[in-house]
Design an enzyme around this catalytic site. Sequence first.
Site, mmCIF file in Angstrom:
data_model
loop_
_atom_site.group_PDB
_atom_site.id
_atom_site.type_symbol
_atom_site.label_atom_id
_atom_site.label_comp_id
_atom_site.label_asym_id
_atom_site.label_seq_id
_atom_site.Cartn_x
_atom_site.Cartn_y
_atom_site.Cartn_z
ATOM 1 N N TYR A 1 0.774 -1.238 0.000
ATOM 2 C CA TYR A 1 0.000 0.000 0.000
ATOM 3 C C TYR A 1 0.806 1.290 0.000
ATOM 4 C CZ TYR A 1 -3.852 -3.186 0.658
ATOM 5 O OH TYR A 1 -4.752 -4.199 0.480
ATOM 6 N N PHE B 1 -11.078 -4.087 10.872
ATOM 7 C CA PHE B 1 -12.100 -4.036 9.834
ATOM 8 C C PHE B 1 -11.530 -4.526 8.503
ATOM 9 C CE2 PHE B 1 -9.940 0.035 9.850
ATOM 10 C CZ PHE B 1 -9.778 0.338 8.520
#
Length: 401
Positions: free
Chosen positions: A126, A401
């Site tokens: 990322y 999450f």
Amino acid sequence: MSTDSKIAIRTATEADWPAIQLLDSTGFGFHPSAADKTLTRALYKPEDIVVATDGDQVVGLAIEFDMEFTVPGGHQVPSRGITWVSVAPTHRRRGILRSMFTRLHQHIASSGAPLVALTASDARIYNRFGYGPATVSEGISLHRRFAEFRPEAPDASGVSITDAPTAATLLPDIYDRWRLATPGVQKRPQAHWDHTLADPSEHRADASGLFFLTHADGYVSYRHRTEGHDSIVEVDEFVALTTDVYAALWRTLCGLDLVTRIDARQHPEDPLRLMLTDYRLVRTTRRSDRLWLRIMDVPAALEAREYAADLDTVIAIEDPFLDAGGTFALTVRGGKATCTPTDAAARITMPSDVLSSVYLGAHQARTFSAAGRIQAADVLEIHRFDVAFGTARPAVLGYGF
């Protein structure tokens, strides 16, 4: 890398759910339970999901959703989250991830959200999209039988043993008060609470159901697990609004007489080892990143948080993925910042993923400078930057999450 011409990038539909769940299961190595599927459908809608398709086959997916989390100073910033990022192992190296992320981030930019967050299963992916690790946690292990608190350690009362139905009525309010004061912690959807407190057996990994200790200003949820003849406590969540409550909850955990060891996850700055007579008793078992951030709008993000000291500098942010960088004059007075584009010469230069990493205060500019990832006019410029970006409370991730 350009996307294979046979691959289409589009918004998901209701009909895609079985394929989406199959791809996610393949990518992350588990089959979702009925409770998992119920949670997924409650949290995400098809219009939140970008899929890559090869003919009628779903070969890539990523979910974008509303998120709100706390930044330094206690301000709540409406943001976006990204989760369930997967590309089929049959379709690697075809530009699918970049194409999905380009579409997602164009939409996020149009929404005006200054920040976007994710949790990364692979730390190599990322950075190139402008994300940086913004919170850090340590896994710790404590041999309970040898734990003795120093006389100076806080010794507050007020901890109660709590059953699951009562915990379900208490924990959400405590969490919400904690997240309003703690950088990095997100607002937690009711559906997520319902799933967590239902405590599906599939998520217990051969451990017990959840036990709860509660205080008016904190709580611990934990499980018991056996290891040979030893009983191990695995802390699932530990929330404390004050250091007195933090110490009271740890004293109670250490009062579980039949327990040999307590395993937990905490911030590297947590004071537990300094509260004990044996500093070495708290053993660090791992260190890991948790929340990853990407700053979408530099002025809006920097003006959203508060600062520990006044600052006058000019920062140049490099952002090759979205071209959302530039050179900005950053002025802080009385904890409040103004950040505006400028033609002045930069005093500090860094890529967008580095700015995202230092944003919540979990990482320091001087460390990135030593790694060659920040360039500055002089070392004092870095020092002043770090002082200003310091926080009264360490940043942590609220829930996964």
